[in-house]
Design a protein around this motif. Structure first.
Motif, PDB file in Angstrom:
ATOM      1  N   TRP A  75     114.050  70.747 -21.361  1.00  0.00           N
ATOM      2  CA  TRP A  75     113.489  71.930 -22.025  1.00  0.00           C
ATOM      3  C   TRP A  75     112.186  72.360 -21.350  1.00  0.00           C
ATOM      4  N   GLU A  76     111.378  71.415 -20.944  1.00  0.00           N
ATOM      5  CA  GLU A  76     110.153  71.758 -20.223  1.00  0.00           C
ATOM      6  C   GLU A  76     110.480  72.429 -18.892  1.00  0.00           C
ATOM      7  N   TYR A  77     111.523  71.933 -18.223  1.00  0.00           N
ATOM      8  CA  TYR A  77     111.938  72.560 -16.963  1.00  0.00           C
ATOM      9  C   TYR A  77     112.389  74.002 -17.210  1.00  0.00           C
ATOM     10  N   ILE A  78     113.196  74.205 -18.230  1.00  0.00           N
ATOM     11  CA  ILE A  78     113.684  75.544 -18.555  1.00  0.00           C
ATOM     12  C   ILE A  78     112.523  76.492 -18.805  1.00  0.00           C
ATOM     13  N   LYS A  79     111.571  76.065 -19.601  1.00  0.00           N
ATOM     14  CA  LYS A  79     110.439  76.930 -19.947  1.00  0.00           C
ATOM     15  C   LYS A  79     109.625  77.318 -18.721  1.00  0.00           C
ATOM     16  N   SER A  80     109.441  76.386 -17.816  1.00  0.00           N
ATOM     17  CA  SER A  80     108.566  76.657 -16.678  1.00  0.00           C
ATOM     18  C   SER A  80     109.286  77.292 -15.496  1.00  0.00           C
ATOM     19  N   GLN A  81     110.624  77.104 -15.397  1.00  0.00           N
ATOM     20  CA  GLN A  81     111.309  77.515 -14.181  1.00  0.00           C
ATOM     21  C   GLN A  81     112.444  78.525 -14.357  1.00  0.00           C
ATOM     22  N   LEU A  82     113.040  78.634 -15.535  1.00  0.00           N
ATOM     23  CA  LEU A  82     114.233  79.476 -15.680  1.00  0.00           C
ATOM     24  C   LEU A  82     114.061  80.672 -16.597  1.00  0.00           C
ATOM     25  N   ILE A  83     113.174  80.593 -17.558  1.00  0.00           N
ATOM     26  CA  ILE A  83     112.990  81.718 -18.478  1.00  0.00           C
ATOM     27  C   ILE A  83     112.165  82.799 -17.792  1.00  0.00           C
ATOM     28  N   ASP A  84     112.676  84.022 -17.827  1.00  0.00           N
ATOM     29  CA  ASP A  84     111.923  85.168 -17.309  1.00  0.00           C
ATOM     30  C   ASP A  84     111.084  85.713 -18.467  1.00  0.00           C
ATOM     31  N   TRP A  85     109.859  85.276 -18.527  1.00  0.00           N
ATOM     32  CA  TRP A  85     108.986  85.642 -19.649  1.00  0.00           C
ATOM     33  C   TRP A  85     108.563  87.104 -19.588  1.00  0.00           C
TER      34      TRP A  85
END
Length: 427
Positions: free
Chosen positions: A373-383
């Motif tokens: 989940w930390e990886y997703i937040k930092s690397q995959l979500i286009d904020w």
């Protein structure tokens, strides 16, 4: 509740509402031709004339139906209803039954083959809409499509389900789901996405049947069914199909030596196409197979499946990286490794390990969930623009080629991850 789990749950609610679903409501609704646009590319450019795929639209239907059932916001019901009506009007074949593979931007049939993977997703979406709204029409169409699969895909000689037919349900030479797949009559992937909708359809029928019998106990996120009669023979028929599918996974698709799930098979279940390992499908199947057994509710089947769930998840660890992310797949014969970090693999990685934490009290599995989940937040979500990127390459660079939204890039794996965690943490 574990404080880290509670924080993750709240973060996922924010992401599913404000990052994922908001993107599809704001950018993908086709107000000129109906339904939803078929594509936004990696540069955020809308392609209004792109073809519209059955998988994309069925996954949109499932995502917004589940979001409405769990989060109870009218805007999600509006989007789910839009998707349901578009699928019924444009994708369901009025002459031969089943669903078209794709239509053009105006809704005219484009590729009319019958891919059972796509029909399965239509069942998944329609049955979830029925669960969320008690809609009789959606349930009836889901049952019609179930009969299509049972009549035209089921192999009574060797068991299991074939990949595809022509529009008229005739034999088709190219049965591949995509150009990336091998051309074999049976695959793990299609069976995975038939057991998934059959599980949801059976759960839906059980809820309605229990309500009809005045024996309904609402579960979190469900609505009280009304006005829907479910014949016992229908319930038993779907139950039998689900029970058989579980055994197909445990007895045919699972590799007893490696505990990975083999990918391609001949009609007689001879394993073909070499030694391929798909880590994302392994971890996804681990929790979907477990869900199927739990929904079926047979203690004998659960006892059989429980250790297999853990073995398959353990085998998928081969694809894990130290930062919690999971690579895509590997061909052991050629030595080629696809080490891209796909959005859908990370989403299933989170749910699969959380399932082990929830049901088997595996604290190490929770750690894997939280790290991914930390990886997703930092690397995959286009904020900035909304939704998630397709993938990052193993060196950390962003994939700037594959779509942000399109034929295969849908609000399904990532929204389902969020909704699964929200629902599981509320039980």
């Amino acid at each position: 509740m574990n404080k880290k789990v509670e924080t993750m749950k709240q973060e996922m609610r924010d992401v599913v509402e404000n990052n994922i679903l908001h993107f599809w409501i704001d950018k993908m609704v086709d107000r000129e031709n109906g339904g939803f646009y078929g594509r936004i590319d990696a540069q955020e450019v809308l392609h209004p004339d792109a073809e519209k795929g059955a998988i994309l639209n069925a996954r949109i239907l499932w995502s917004f139906s589940a979001a409405y059932r769990i989060l109870n916001k009218k805007e999600y019901l509006d989007m789910a209803t839009r998707a349901k009506e578009y699928i019924i009007q444009y994708f369901i074949d009025p002459e031969y039954g089943g669903v078209y593979w794709s239509v053009d931007s105006k809704g005219q049939p484009l590729d009319t083959k019958k891919q059972f993977y796509a029909i399965g997703f239509a069942i998944y979406g329609l049955s979830e809409f029925a669960r969320a709204t008690s809609d009789r029409e959606a349930l009836d169409y889901a049952l019609q499509l179930y009969e299509c699969i049972e009549e035209h895909s089921f192999d009574p000689e060797h068991n299991g389900y074939i990949e595809a037919c022509t529009r008229e349900w005739g034999q088709i030479d190219d049965m591949r789901l995509s150009e990336l797949d091998a051309n074999y009559p049976k695959s793990q992937n299609t069976h995975l996405h038939i057991i998934e909708p059959y599980t949801n359809l059976y759960r839906c029928l059980k809820e309605f049947h229990a309500a009809e019998s005045c024996n309904y106990v609402p579960v979190l996120g469900s609505v009280l069914p009304f006005g829907i009669s479910v014949p016992s023979e229908t319930l038993c028929r779907v139950e039998g199909s689900l029970r058989n599918l579980i055994s197909i996974f445990t007895d045919n698709i699972l590799n007893p030596e490696t505990h990975h799930l083999d990918l391609f098979f001949d009609m007689d279940w001879t394993r073909e196409a070499g030694a391929l390992e798909s880590y994302g499908h392994d971890i996804e199947c681990s929790w979907l197979m477990h869900e199927a057994a739990l929904v079926l509710g047979d203690p004998y089947v659960i006892d059989k499946v429980d250790p297999i769930v853990r073995m398959v998840a353990k085998a998928s660890e081969k694809g894990l990286r130290p930062d919690g992310s999971m690579i895509h797949e590997a061909n052991l014969d050629t030595g080629h490794v696809d080490d891209d970090l796909h959005w859908w693999v990370q989403a299933e990685n989170v749910v699969g390990w959380f399932n082990l934490y929830q049901h088997f009290h595996d604290e190490d599995a929770l750690d894997k969930t939280l790290r991914c989940w930390e990886y997703i937040k930092s690397q995959l979500i286009d904020w900035k623009n909304g939704e998630w990127y397709w993938s990052r390459h193993s060196d950390g660079t962003l994939n700037t080629v594959d779509d942000k939204a399109g034929f295969w890039k849908c609000p399904y794996h990532n929204s389902r991850m969020c909704l699964e965690i929200i629902e599981r943490c509320s039980e």
